[in-house]
Motif scaffolding. Sequence first.
Motif, PDB file in Angstrom:
ATOM      1  N   SER A  97       9.834  -8.528   1.571  1.00 37.28           N
ATOM      2  CA  SER A  97       8.781  -7.847   2.321  1.00 37.28           C
ATOM      3  C   SER A  97       8.214  -6.717   1.463  1.00 37.28           C
ATOM      4  N   LEU A  98       6.889  -6.691   1.368  1.00 35.60           N
ATOM      5  CA  LEU A  98       6.187  -5.770   0.471  1.00 35.60           C
ATOM      6  C   LEU A  98       5.121  -5.007   1.233  1.00 35.60           C
ATOM      7  N   SER A  99       5.084  -3.694   1.050  1.00 37.52           N
ATOM      8  CA  SER A  99       4.011  -2.853   1.593  1.00 37.52           C
ATOM      9  C   SER A  99       3.106  -2.447   0.433  1.00 37.52           C
ATOM     10  N   VAL A 100       1.793  -2.639   0.605  1.00 38.23           N
ATOM     11  CA  VAL A 100       0.847  -2.360  -0.474  1.00 38.23           C
ATOM     12  C   VAL A 100      -0.473  -1.928   0.132  1.00 38.23           C
ATOM     13  N   ALA A 101      -1.175  -1.016  -0.548  1.00 45.21           N
ATOM     14  CA  ALA A 101      -2.475  -0.551  -0.066  1.00 45.21           C
ATOM     15  C   ALA A 101      -3.473  -1.712  -0.041  1.00 45.21           C
ATOM     16  N   PRO A 102      -4.370  -1.767   0.960  1.00 47.91           N
ATOM     17  CA  PRO A 102      -5.275  -2.906   1.109  1.00 47.91           C
ATOM     18  C   PRO A 102      -6.108  -3.212  -0.135  1.00 47.91           C
ATOM     19  N   SER A 103      -6.684  -2.196  -0.776  1.00 48.54           N
ATOM     20  CA  SER A 103      -7.556  -2.459  -1.925  1.00 48.54           C
ATOM     21  C   SER A 103      -6.769  -3.026  -3.102  1.00 48.54           C
ATOM     22  N   PHE A 104      -5.583  -2.504  -3.358  1.00 46.17           N
ATOM     23  CA  PHE A 104      -4.765  -3.029  -4.445  1.00 46.17           C
ATOM     24  C   PHE A 104      -4.308  -4.448  -4.115  1.00 46.17           C
ATOM     25  N   ALA A 105      -4.034  -4.701  -2.841  1.00 49.84           N
ATOM     26  CA  ALA A 105      -3.627  -6.046  -2.428  1.00 49.84           C
ATOM     27  C   ALA A 105      -4.749  -7.054  -2.668  1.00 49.84           C
ATOM     28  N   VAL A 123      10.920 -18.193  -3.415  1.00 49.21           N
ATOM     29  CA  VAL A 123      10.873 -16.870  -2.792  1.00 49.21           C
ATOM     30  C   VAL A 123       9.631 -16.750  -1.918  1.00 49.21           C
ATOM     31  N   GLU A 124       9.816 -16.329  -0.665  1.00 47.40           N
ATOM     32  CA  GLU A 124       8.693 -16.059   0.231  1.00 47.40           C
ATOM     33  C   GLU A 124       8.385 -14.563   0.197  1.00 47.40           C
ATOM     34  N   VAL A 125       7.149 -14.219  -0.139  1.00 46.05           N
ATOM     35  CA  VAL A 125       6.749 -12.817  -0.169  1.00 46.05           C
ATOM     36  C   VAL A 125       5.898 -12.526   1.061  1.00 46.05           C
ATOM     37  N   TRP A 126       6.356 -11.599   1.873  1.00 46.49           N
ATOM     38  CA  TRP A 126       5.624 -11.189   3.074  1.00 46.49           C
ATOM     39  C   TRP A 126       4.897  -9.896   2.739  1.00 46.49           C
ATOM     40  N   ILE A 127       3.566  -9.933   2.767  1.00 40.13           N
ATOM     41  CA  ILE A 127       2.752  -8.795   2.341  1.00 40.13           C
ATOM     42  C   ILE A 127       2.180  -8.073   3.551  1.00 40.13           C
ATOM     43  N   SER A 128       2.414  -6.781   3.610  1.00 39.45           N
ATOM     44  CA  SER A 128       1.826  -5.930   4.637  1.00 39.45           C
ATOM     45  C   SER A 128       0.862  -4.977   3.942  1.00 39.45           C
ATOM     46  N   ALA A 129      -0.440  -5.177   4.157  1.00 36.81           N
ATOM     47  CA  ALA A 129      -1.451  -4.320   3.541  1.00 36.81           C
ATOM     48  C   ALA A 129      -1.676  -3.118   4.443  1.00 36.81           C
ATOM     49  N   ASP A 130      -1.179  -1.967   4.028  1.00 33.61           N
ATOM     50  CA  ASP A 130      -1.304  -0.779   4.871  1.00 33.61           C
ATOM     51  C   ASP A 130      -1.279   0.474   4.009  1.00 33.61           C
ATOM     52  N   MET A 131      -1.666   1.569   4.612  1.00 27.08           N
ATOM     53  CA  MET A 131      -1.698   2.867   3.939  1.00 27.08           C
ATOM     54  C   MET A 131      -0.636   3.805   4.485  1.00 27.08           C
ATOM     55  N   GLU A 132       0.314   3.255   5.249  1.00 27.04           N
ATOM     56  CA  GLU A 132       1.332   4.099   5.849  1.00 27.04           C
ATOM     57  C   GLU A 132       2.222   4.722   4.775  1.00 27.04           C
ATOM     58  N   PRO A 133       2.845   5.839   5.079  1.00 22.41           N
ATOM     59  CA  PRO A 133       3.788   6.435   4.118  1.00 22.41           C
ATOM     60  C   PRO A 133       4.894   5.456   3.762  1.00 22.41           C
ATOM     61  N   VAL A 134       5.376   5.547   2.543  1.00 19.72           N
ATOM     62  CA  VAL A 134       6.402   4.629   2.076  1.00 19.72           C
ATOM     63  C   VAL A 134       7.638   4.745   2.964  1.00 19.72           C
TER      64      VAL A 134
END
Length: 309
Positions: A97-105, A123-134
């Motif tokens: 599971s990966l958190s990444v900013a929308p524009s970089f994603a 490997v399954e990568v689950w991407i969450s595009a968000d700006m929330e704090p790490v």
Amino acid sequence: MVRPLLPLNALRAFESAARHLNFSRAAEELSVTPGAVSQQIRLLEDIIGGPLFKRESRGLQLTDRGRAAVPLLTEGIERLMDASSMLREPVRRPQVSLSVAPSFASKWLMPRRDEDHAAHPEVEVWISADMEPVAVGEGKVDLALRYGPGDYAGSVTERLLTETVLPVCSPALMRSAHPIRLPADLAHHTLLHDMSDDGDPSRPDWPMWLKARGVRHPDPRRGSRFNQSGMLIEAAVAGRGVALAKRTLAQADLASGRLVAPFPDGSEAVGFAYHIVLPRDRPPSPGAAAFIAWLKREAVHHDNNMDQL
């Protein structure tokens, strides 16, 4: 000591008949005949030494013994069904599971995902595009990619990519009535502004960039504003003006020719960078480690391509 278990088929027939208070409906649910249901219940009654149902004028009713057993039996059968379904499912691939900013994603990560999937199909990568704090330390995600100074409390941080900003525009603007050859030519064009909330004090805006080059613009603060860098770049691709964009995010469009950089020497380095952020209290899983290794290879490939632009 292991307590003896009553016959499962008999228990299942009793549980179904108890819910419906009807042998025929139980038989339909279990895909057997009513006679088979009746036989299984008689077997169960013989083993326990007493009746489970009684026939009354209002229909089939449970005895006290039967009524007391039904809730636990229903729960047990439901859990057995859940376990059976789980056993039938194919083995799941490792998940990251990966958190990444929308524009970089959208502008850097997603165009490269096919290569990652080809390299690591297991490997399954689950991407969450968000700006929330790490929040890697809270266990919400395995890792995060963030643009910033790199000092995230409770996390292990590794720099992935540095960043610069430079003017970019559609090739069509270079052939317009006012072609862009010198910074002073920007006075004839709309300026697009990146208003993304990344807190980067080192990133120049248009007034700063123009002032550093001695250019006087009629109003350098006019023009469209975008709160995401990816939207800014897409507006430049569409020919809506000249953007002062992050080069990392614009690279794919520069390489494809959708964007051009009128002033190759107009890049300015910034203090922030893109970082891999990991939890401090646990090592990466094998899937996360494989994904991180791929990210680092892509970063080297990215830097090599930047040198050629």
